[in-house]
Design an enzyme around this catalytic site. Sequence first.
Site, PDB file in Angstrom:
ATOM      1  N   ASP A   9     -10.669   2.868  -3.504  1.00  0.00           N
ATOM      2  CA  ASP A   9     -11.112   1.572  -2.975  1.00  0.00           C
ATOM      3  C   ASP A   9     -12.536   1.239  -3.401  1.00  0.00           C
ATOM      4  O   ASP A   9     -13.426   2.099  -3.386  1.00  0.00           O
ATOM      5  CB  ASP A   9     -11.108   1.609  -1.433  1.00  0.00           C
ATOM      6  CG  ASP A   9      -9.710   1.691  -0.864  1.00  0.00           C
ATOM      7  OD1 ASP A   9      -8.739   1.803  -1.641  1.00  0.00           O
ATOM      8  OD2 ASP A   9      -9.597   1.648   0.381  1.00  0.00           O
ATOM      9  N   ASP A  42       0.838  -1.199   0.000  1.00  0.00           N
ATOM     10  CA  ASP A  42       0.000   0.000   0.000  1.00  0.00           C
ATOM     11  C   ASP A  42       0.883   1.263   0.000  1.00  0.00           C
ATOM     12  O   ASP A  42       2.100   1.169   0.124  1.00  0.00           O
ATOM     13  CB  ASP A  42      -0.917  -0.036   1.239  1.00  0.00           C
ATOM     14  CG  ASP A  42      -2.261   0.609   0.980  1.00  0.00           C
ATOM     15  OD1 ASP A  42      -2.342   1.505   0.117  1.00  0.00           O
ATOM     16  OD2 ASP A  42      -3.244   0.227   1.656  1.00  0.00           O
TER      17      ASP A  42
HETATM   18  C1  GLA Z   1      -6.075   1.247   1.437  1.00  0.00           C
HETATM   19  C2  GLA Z   1      -6.135   0.275   0.278  1.00  0.00           C
HETATM   20  C3  GLA Z   1      -7.176  -0.802   0.571  1.00  0.00           C
HETATM   21  C4  GLA Z   1      -6.837  -1.509   1.867  1.00  0.00           C
HETATM   22  C5  GLA Z   1      -6.694  -0.497   2.993  1.00  0.00           C
HETATM   23  C6  GLA Z   1      -6.151  -1.136   4.252  1.00  0.00           C
HETATM   24  O1  GLA Z   1      -7.237   1.999   1.554  1.00  0.00           O
HETATM   25  O2  GLA Z   1      -6.425   0.927  -0.922  1.00  0.00           O
HETATM   26  O3  GLA Z   1      -7.256  -1.720  -0.493  1.00  0.00           O
HETATM   27  O4  GLA Z   1      -5.645  -2.235   1.711  1.00  0.00           O
HETATM   28  O5  GLA Z   1      -5.812   0.565   2.644  1.00  0.00           O
HETATM   29  O6  GLA Z   1      -5.975  -0.229   5.294  1.00  0.00           O
END
Ligand code: GLA
Length: 425
Positions: free
Chosen positions: A217, A157
Amino acid sequence: MRTVISILGIILSPIALALDNGLALTPAMGWLHWERFLCNVDCDTDPNNCISERLYMQMADVMVRDGWREAGYEYICIDDCWPSHQRDAQGRLQADPKRFPGGIKKLADYVHSKGLKLGIYGDVGVNTCAGYPGSQGYYETDAQTFADWGVDLLKFDGCFMNWTSLSEGYVKMSKALNSTGKSIYYSCEWPLYEWIFNQPNYTAIRETCNHWRNFADIYDSWSAVKSILDWTASHQDTIVPAAGPGGWNDPDMIIIGNFGLSHDQQESQMALWAIMAAPLLMSNDLRDICPHSKELLQNRHIIAISQDPLGKQGYCTAKVDSFEVWERPLSKHRIAIAVLNKQEIGGPRKLLISAAPGWKICDPQCNVTRILPQYTELGIQTLQSKLFVTVNPSGTALLTVSPIRGFTNNMHWHDHSVKDKHTVL
Ligand code: GLA
């Protein structure tokens, strides 16, 4: 009713070199905890759904028992919130001891004993998005720790990192993983965090990562799926040429089998993720999934499109009368066509699809199969054929078209780019 004349060819743009770790020749398939289970660390009151070794072991058992592994789903992936807040005395990450009493190595051994692979999560910055330790300053240590544990995939990430250092961090981790000597599938979020400031360098990203997130997301809703499709269509000239064996665009998890999508919308996500050559990483509860969703997720015809060895991502080739047409070139000179009905009022609507003059795939004849909404052989067609597809609101019709005999003029096919030659009447 509108008519779409579809003419699709294969873009000849040479794809940049992929990350050379022998992985991701086709997009990854598996399961990833985030969308469904988030950062639930409450194992005292919610032992069934908290982020613990038990969750992944149960998911591994079900993946074998219920045909997921056989259908091609391979990776079981841990997302955020697995580690302890402190590194160990040697500076290594360690799993939360209460929720992962056996540790990650033992979990990896268990997952491997089921013929599956284990994915883990880290962050290029000082912290993960949920506030657990990040890898900045520890790239080599963490890569070696993951390799020692037998981890097969790393989702990396991009929280808590200055965007100007993103590329350096992602490249360093890629090299660190490579230096362990173990092939570890490398899933990045580099472009997602860079787009906010700058157009990312997809040549570098493809050389560094096996797949990469571009956009926000996913949530358990049709509006989230639509916004991903809209973003992809509007950036396709930039991102589609970067995809190919070894590296793929990642529009985020499959949410089929959860709460937010109707049956038609689930079919749309599955069809479009296959057209986009997207990783198929489900985030759902495989221990409790309705038979309809399971059947869709295990549909071998759609999976075959997703995993097609030619490895070309599809394009959105037409937007007409609230329909979207998406087309993906497949191996053996075939194509897949998805027709999405974006009109969310009224009943099923028809679209007429016919081959354009000079569309060699149907000259003299082609064979058309409808895969969604219901598998049907539509039989032999010619340039004169007029095919109607009927699509429910927010649903998708998915077809494959295969040439029959006489298809010799490959050059013609290869000459044309999907988006340049598409014609709508
Ligand atoms: C970000 C990523 C997600 C997930 C969260 C976890 O938002 O884009 O896919 O991994 O972090 O905290």
